[in-house]
Design a protein around this motif. Sequence first.
Motif, PDB file in Angstrom:
ATOM      1  N   ALA A  62       0.836  -1.206   0.000  1.00  0.00           N
ATOM      2  CA  ALA A  62       0.000   0.000   0.000  1.00  0.00           C
ATOM      3  C   ALA A  62       0.869   1.254   0.000  1.00  0.00           C
ATOM      4  O   ALA A  62       0.615   2.202  -0.749  1.00  0.00           O
ATOM      5  CB  ALA A  62      -0.920  -0.008   1.213  1.00  0.00           C
ATOM      6  N   ALA A  63       1.908   1.258   0.855  1.00  0.00           N
ATOM      7  CA  ALA A  63       2.795   2.416   0.918  1.00  0.00           C
ATOM      8  C   ALA A  63       3.529   2.604  -0.412  1.00  0.00           C
ATOM      9  O   ALA A  63       3.696   3.724  -0.893  1.00  0.00           O
ATOM     10  CB  ALA A  63       3.793   2.244   2.060  1.00  0.00           C
ATOM     11  N   ARG A  64       3.961   1.478  -0.980  1.00  0.00           N
ATOM     12  CA  ARG A  64       4.662   1.556  -2.265  1.00  0.00           C
ATOM     13  C   ARG A  64       3.752   2.132  -3.337  1.00  0.00           C
ATOM     14  O   ARG A  64       4.159   2.977  -4.149  1.00  0.00           O
ATOM     15  CB  ARG A  64       5.140   0.162  -2.672  1.00  0.00           C
ATOM     16  N   ALA A  65       2.480   1.705  -3.349  1.00  0.00           N
ATOM     17  CA  ALA A  65       1.536   2.185  -4.356  1.00  0.00           C
ATOM     18  C   ALA A  65       1.246   3.671  -4.172  1.00  0.00           C
ATOM     19  O   ALA A  65       1.128   4.417  -5.142  1.00  0.00           O
ATOM     20  CB  ALA A  65       0.241   1.380  -4.275  1.00  0.00           C
ATOM     21  N   LEU A  66       1.145   4.097  -2.897  1.00  0.00           N
ATOM     22  CA  LEU A  66       0.895   5.513  -2.648  1.00  0.00           C
ATOM     23  C   LEU A  66       2.046   6.373  -3.151  1.00  0.00           C
ATOM     24  O   LEU A  66       1.834   7.456  -3.695  1.00  0.00           O
ATOM     25  CB  LEU A  66       0.678   5.737  -1.145  1.00  0.00           C
ATOM     26  N   ARG A  67       3.263   5.882  -2.961  1.00  0.00           N
ATOM     27  CA  ARG A  67       4.422   6.632  -3.467  1.00  0.00           C
ATOM     28  C   ARG A  67       4.380   6.726  -4.981  1.00  0.00           C
ATOM     29  O   ARG A  67       4.872   7.684  -5.563  1.00  0.00           O
ATOM     30  CB  ARG A  67       5.722   5.971  -3.000  1.00  0.00           C
ATOM     31  N   ALA A  68       3.792   5.730  -5.613  1.00  0.00           N
ATOM     32  CA  ALA A  68       3.688   5.738  -7.078  1.00  0.00           C
ATOM     33  C   ALA A  68       2.491   6.553  -7.553  1.00  0.00           C
ATOM     34  O   ALA A  68       2.287   6.708  -8.750  1.00  0.00           O
ATOM     35  CB  ALA A  68       3.560   4.303  -7.592  1.00  0.00           C
ATOM     36  N   GLY A  69       1.669   7.074  -6.619  1.00  0.00           N
ATOM     37  CA  GLY A  69       0.528   7.888  -6.994  1.00  0.00           C
ATOM     38  C   GLY A  69      -0.747   7.116  -7.221  1.00  0.00           C
ATOM     39  O   GLY A  69      -1.743   7.671  -7.654  1.00  0.00           O
ATOM     40  N   SER A  70      -0.742   5.825  -6.940  1.00  0.00           N
ATOM     41  CA  SER A  70      -1.927   4.993  -7.124  1.00  0.00           C
ATOM     42  C   SER A  70      -1.899   3.870  -6.101  1.00  0.00           C
ATOM     43  O   SER A  70      -0.888   3.203  -5.930  1.00  0.00           O
ATOM     44  CB  SER A  70      -1.954   4.398  -8.545  1.00  0.00           C
ATOM     45  N   THR A  71      -3.021   3.655  -5.401  1.00  0.00           N
ATOM     46  CA  THR A  71      -3.034   2.592  -4.398  1.00  0.00           C
ATOM     47  C   THR A  71      -3.173   1.212  -5.017  1.00  0.00           C
ATOM     48  O   THR A  71      -2.784   0.216  -4.423  1.00  0.00           O
ATOM     49  CB  THR A  71      -4.192   2.782  -3.408  1.00  0.00           C
ATOM     50  N   LYS A  72      -3.780   1.149  -6.218  1.00  0.00           N
ATOM     51  CA  LYS A  72      -4.030  -0.122  -6.897  1.00  0.00           C
ATOM     52  C   LYS A  72      -4.977  -1.022  -6.083  1.00  0.00           C
ATOM     53  O   LYS A  72      -4.927  -2.240  -6.200  1.00  0.00           O
ATOM     54  CB  LYS A  72      -2.714  -0.868  -7.187  1.00  0.00           C
ATOM     55  N   TYR A  73      -5.809  -0.394  -5.239  1.00  0.00           N
ATOM     56  CA  TYR A  73      -6.795  -1.146  -4.480  1.00  0.00           C
ATOM     57  C   TYR A  73      -8.200  -0.812  -4.970  1.00  0.00           C
ATOM     58  O   TYR A  73      -8.518   0.354  -5.225  1.00  0.00           O
ATOM     59  CB  TYR A  73      -6.692  -0.825  -2.988  1.00  0.00           C
ATOM     60  N   ILE A  74      -9.033  -1.850  -5.068  1.00  0.00           N
ATOM     61  CA  ILE A  74     -10.449  -1.691  -5.412  1.00  0.00           C
ATOM     62  C   ILE A  74     -11.260  -2.323  -4.288  1.00  0.00           C
ATOM     63  O   ILE A  74     -11.005  -3.463  -3.890  1.00  0.00           O
ATOM     64  CB  ILE A  74     -10.781  -2.346  -6.758  1.00  0.00           C
ATOM     65  N   GLY A  75     -12.221  -1.594  -3.757  1.00  0.00           N
ATOM     66  CA  GLY A  75     -13.051  -2.093  -2.675  1.00  0.00           C
ATOM     67  C   GLY A  75     -14.222  -2.916  -3.189  1.00  0.00           C
ATOM     68  O   GLY A  75     -14.737  -2.661  -4.276  1.00  0.00           O
ATOM     69  N   VAL A  76     -14.619  -3.907  -2.405  1.00  0.00           N
ATOM     70  CA  VAL A  76     -15.781  -4.739  -2.734  1.00  0.00           C
ATOM     71  C   VAL A  76     -16.633  -4.883  -1.477  1.00  0.00           C
ATOM     72  O   VAL A  76     -16.119  -5.236  -0.412  1.00  0.00           O
ATOM     73  CB  VAL A  76     -15.371  -6.144  -3.229  1.00  0.00           C
ATOM     74  N   ILE A  77     -17.931  -4.615  -1.602  1.00  0.00           N
ATOM     75  CA  ILE A  77     -18.859  -4.772  -0.478  1.00  0.00           C
ATOM     76  C   ILE A  77     -19.904  -5.811  -0.865  1.00  0.00           C
ATOM     77  O   ILE A  77     -20.476  -5.746  -1.955  1.00  0.00           O
ATOM     78  CB  ILE A  77     -19.531  -3.436  -0.127  1.00  0.00           C
ATOM     79  N   PHE A  78     -20.150  -6.780   0.033  1.00  0.00           N
ATOM     80  CA  PHE A  78     -21.113  -7.836  -0.265  1.00  0.00           C
ATOM     81  C   PHE A  78     -21.792  -8.305   1.013  1.00  0.00           C
ATOM     82  O   PHE A  78     -21.333  -8.028   2.131  1.00  0.00           O
ATOM     83  CB  PHE A  78     -20.424  -9.020  -0.948  1.00  0.00           C
ATOM     84  N   ASP A  79     -22.895  -9.021   0.844  1.00  0.00           N
ATOM     85  CA  ASP A  79     -23.638  -9.594   1.963  1.00  0.00           C
ATOM     86  C   ASP A  79     -23.396 -11.103   1.979  1.00  0.00           C
ATOM     87  O   ASP A  79     -23.850 -11.807   1.080  1.00  0.00           O
ATOM     88  CB  ASP A  79     -25.135  -9.300   1.812  1.00  0.00           C
ATOM     89  N   PRO A  80     -22.696 -11.644   2.984  1.00  0.00           N
ATOM     90  CA  PRO A  80     -22.391 -13.080   3.018  1.00  0.00           C
ATOM     91  C   PRO A  80     -23.621 -13.961   3.219  1.00  0.00           C
ATOM     92  O   PRO A  80     -23.533 -15.180   3.065  1.00  0.00           O
ATOM     93  CB  PRO A  80     -21.416 -13.211   4.189  1.00  0.00           C
ATOM     94  N   ALA A  81     -24.771 -13.366   3.551  1.00  0.00           N
ATOM     95  CA  ALA A  81     -25.992 -14.170   3.696  1.00  0.00           C
ATOM     96  C   ALA A  81     -26.486 -14.682   2.356  1.00  0.00           C
ATOM     97  O   ALA A  81     -27.282 -15.619   2.299  1.00  0.00           O
ATOM     98  CB  ALA A  81     -27.085 -13.347   4.373  1.00  0.00           C
TER      99      ALA A  81
END
Length: 341
Positions: A62-81
């Motif tokens: 995460a720190a490396r990506a921030l230094r590069a100007g992009s986190t490269k993370y995508i969030g996902v929200i779901f219902d396990p039910a």
Amino acid sequence: MTDQSSPTAGLRPATMADVAQRVGVSRQLVGLVFQNATGVGADTRERILEAARILGYSPNTAARALRAGSTKYIGVIFDPAHSAPVEIIEWLYAVAHESGYRLVVSALTPIRDESEAITEIVGHRCEALILIAPRSSPELLRRAAGQIPIVVIGRGIPDCDFDLVRSQGDSGIESAVMHLAGLGHTEIVYVHGVDMLDGTLRLSGYRAAVQRLALTEQILEVRGDYTEECGASAARILLAGAVLPTAIVCSNDQAALGLSYTLAAAGVRIPADVSITGFDDNRVARLSFMNLTTVRQDPREVGAAAMAAAITRITDTGAAGSQVFTSARLVVRGSTAVPSR
């Protein structure tokens, strides 16, 4: 077991400096190894990697990506039910990895709603957010889209400026009804979970089929959405009637499971007495004791479409919202047969 020779054992996570100190090299040289850079001898590289393994060190991506100007993370929200999102998430991981992204997955619970989950995802500095069958109001989702690019899976939301990915629920249910009619069924009931988001799309497929076949609509509305209890409630209502229909179409596989179990417990034979179909083709449908005829929405296709939309939003902030319909095809198994009467 923790390596007690480590200077940081039991105190804190190992750092790049700890690895460098153990090997006797500079911190910069350790950094080059974890960046897969050239110019580091094979023996030195191996000693650094072995020291990292012993110390339990892993680079802070995460720190490396921030230094590069992009986190490269995508969030996902779901219902396990709900069962369908689990397989979709498997393919989201696969496609994200191929594209150089990582996922931050956040589950909903009875005491943790989507508003809280969205706040958490934004806090992790994710670059986009994928919501699987969200229950939030369109207003909340539109406000969230002002903070982070959003892709919604499995729910149609009118007048939105974010991306939507949905399976062809109408044509999928229509194909299930046509299959049953082809076997000779004329009494085909549709179990409609009235609280099921986007359920009207699948219901429209049933209505289109019975109109095309000149059959009588038999729609059983039940409180509930994607749950087994929705199907169980429908079964109890049908069992209380004078005569069971010869075929039942459920809006999803979990409802079909609850329906099938409740009917079987009452002595109803499937498919000898009643044929049953579902929608999703989740793991339950494929189990040998269910062997459910169902409509398959391909989780790989859904995941790929959602990830492509998210990455497009990240790389082109001016992109207009799109709506993608993925395939829905009938899979015939052992829960349907010709009617016995």
